[in-house]
Design a protein around this motif. Sequence first.
Motif, PDB file in Angstrom:
ATOM      1  N   GLU A 108       0.970  -1.128   0.048  1.00 43.71           N
ATOM      2  CA  GLU A 108       0.252  -0.025   0.055  1.00 43.71           C
ATOM      3  C   GLU A 108       1.040   1.281  -0.075  1.00 43.71           C
ATOM      4  O   GLU A 108       0.757   2.199  -0.667  1.00 43.71           O
ATOM      5  CB  GLU A 108      -0.838   0.105   1.271  1.00 43.71           C
ATOM      6  N   ILE A 109       1.971   1.210   0.691  1.00 46.42           N
ATOM      7  CA  ILE A 109       2.730   2.414   0.730  1.00 46.42           C
ATOM      8  C   ILE A 109       3.672   2.372  -0.578  1.00 46.42           C
ATOM      9  O   ILE A 109       3.802   3.847  -1.067  1.00 46.42           O
ATOM     10  CB  ILE A 109       3.911   2.402   1.716  1.00 46.42           C
ATOM     11  N   VAL A 110       3.751   1.363  -1.179  1.00 46.76           N
ATOM     12  CA  VAL A 110       4.462   1.602  -2.759  1.00 46.76           C
ATOM     13  C   VAL A 110       3.435   2.168  -3.581  1.00 46.76           C
ATOM     14  O   VAL A 110       3.875   2.903  -4.379  1.00 46.76           O
ATOM     15  CB  VAL A 110       5.066   0.224  -3.057  1.00 46.76           C
ATOM     16  N   HIS A 111       2.359   1.765  -3.256  1.00 46.95           N
ATOM     17  CA  HIS A 111       1.120   2.372  -4.334  1.00 46.95           C
ATOM     18  C   HIS A 111       1.011   3.908  -3.946  1.00 46.95           C
ATOM     19  O   HIS A 111       1.001   4.434  -5.157  1.00 46.95           O
ATOM     20  CB  HIS A 111      -0.024   1.627  -3.954  1.00 46.95           C
ATOM     21  N   LEU A 112       1.206   4.475  -2.838  1.00 45.57           N
ATOM     22  CA  LEU A 112       1.285   5.627  -2.363  1.00 45.57           C
ATOM     23  C   LEU A 112       2.285   6.329  -3.127  1.00 45.57           C
ATOM     24  O   LEU A 112       2.041   7.444  -3.808  1.00 45.57           O
ATOM     25  CB  LEU A 112       1.279   5.742  -0.843  1.00 45.57           C
ATOM     26  N   LEU A 113       3.444   5.708  -3.282  1.00 47.09           N
ATOM     27  CA  LEU A 113       4.669   6.393  -3.909  1.00 47.09           C
ATOM     28  C   LEU A 113       4.372   6.634  -5.171  1.00 47.09           C
ATOM     29  O   LEU A 113       4.978   7.353  -5.919  1.00 47.09           O
ATOM     30  CB  LEU A 113       5.842   5.531  -3.834  1.00 47.09           C
ATOM     31  N   THR A 114       3.786   5.783  -5.977  1.00 39.03           N
ATOM     32  CA  THR A 114       3.374   5.501  -7.535  1.00 39.03           C
ATOM     33  C   THR A 114       2.201   6.537  -7.498  1.00 39.03           C
ATOM     34  O   THR A 114       2.469   7.354  -8.613  1.00 39.03           O
ATOM     35  CB  THR A 114       2.816   4.289  -7.671  1.00 39.03           C
ATOM     36  N   GLN A 115       1.305   6.684  -6.651  1.00 30.24           N
ATOM     37  CA  GLN A 115       0.541   7.816  -6.816  1.00 30.24           C
ATOM     38  C   GLN A 115       1.095   9.252  -6.686  1.00 30.24           C
ATOM     39  O   GLN A 115       0.821  10.354  -7.481  1.00 30.24           O
ATOM     40  CB  GLN A 115      -0.601   7.651  -5.730  1.00 30.24           C
ATOM     41  N   MET A 116       2.044   9.362  -6.022  1.00 28.23           N
ATOM     42  CA  MET A 116       2.932  10.655  -5.736  1.00 28.23           C
ATOM     43  C   MET A 116       3.528  10.960  -7.125  1.00 28.23           C
ATOM     44  O   MET A 116       3.371  12.053  -7.672  1.00 28.23           O
ATOM     45  CB  MET A 116       3.938  10.578  -4.753  1.00 28.23           C
ATOM     46  N   LYS A 117       4.107   9.940  -7.928  1.00 32.07           N
ATOM     47  CA  LYS A 117       4.682  10.373  -9.176  1.00 32.07           C
ATOM     48  C   LYS A 117       3.405  10.624 -10.117  1.00 32.07           C
ATOM     49  O   LYS A 117       3.739  11.701 -10.968  1.00 32.07           O
ATOM     50  CB  LYS A 117       5.507   9.041  -9.579  1.00 32.07           C
ATOM     51  N   LEU A 118       2.451   9.961 -10.201  1.00 31.59           N
ATOM     52  CA  LEU A 118       1.604  10.190 -11.206  1.00 31.59           C
ATOM     53  C   LEU A 118       0.827  11.404 -10.924  1.00 31.59           C
ATOM     54  O   LEU A 118       0.523  11.999 -12.024  1.00 31.59           O
ATOM     55  CB  LEU A 118       0.525   8.874 -11.115  1.00 31.59           C
ATOM     56  N   THR A 119       0.597  11.799  -9.877  1.00 33.27           N
ATOM     57  CA  THR A 119      -0.127  13.284  -9.516  1.00 33.27           C
ATOM     58  C   THR A 119       0.731  14.264  -9.907  1.00 33.27           C
ATOM     59  O   THR A 119       0.369  15.282 -10.528  1.00 33.27           O
ATOM     60  CB  THR A 119      -0.814  13.085  -8.164  1.00 33.27           C
ATOM     61  N   TRP A 120       2.130  14.095  -9.534  1.00 25.99           N
ATOM     62  CA  TRP A 120       3.238  15.039  -9.845  1.00 25.99           C
ATOM     63  C   TRP A 120       3.159  15.171 -11.332  1.00 25.99           C
ATOM     64  O   TRP A 120       2.994  16.507 -11.732  1.00 25.99           O
ATOM     65  CB  TRP A 120       4.316  14.536  -9.474  1.00 25.99           C
ATOM     66  N   ASN A 121       3.350  14.111 -12.101  1.00 28.31           N
ATOM     67  CA  ASN A 121       3.636  14.423 -13.580  1.00 28.31           C
ATOM     68  C   ASN A 121       2.137  14.589 -14.282  1.00 28.31           C
ATOM     69  O   ASN A 121       2.390  15.312 -15.459  1.00 28.31           O
ATOM     70  CB  ASN A 121       4.002  12.751 -14.147  1.00 28.31           C
TER      71      ASN A 121
END
Length: 129
Positions: free
Chosen positions: A7-20
């Motif tokens: 779930e934390i790795v997913h949160l990190l992925t969401q961080m990159k996706l929302t940034w980009n």
Amino acid sequence: MSEESNEIVHLLTQMKLTWNAGDSAGYAGLFTEDADYITFFGLRLKGRQAIEDTHRELFKTSIKLGEGGGGAPSIRHLTGDVALVIAGGTSSVDGEPDPSRASVVTLTALRTTEGWRFASFQNTRVSRP
């Protein structure tokens, strides 16, 4: 990897996706309401709203997040509801990767009623001593 770590790795992925995607509200929503956020140049933001407001302006630039550096993130569960996360990353400007922008990000992940969110963020530029 544990379900919590996934779930934390997913949160990190969401961080990159929302940034980009330039989604400042989505990006800020990954943090707790009272998060502490420190940029690579030392600006301290306090709270989700400050994160959103600052990133709304930043996302008007051409800076995008690239692939993480240093392999998979390190996730150390301090309790069942708190984890220390260390991840590497790079960014690009105008689509060109910029190795001088490599950084190490330290985060505190917290299990909340909204799910896992980041309660703190510290971005440190990688440089030689």
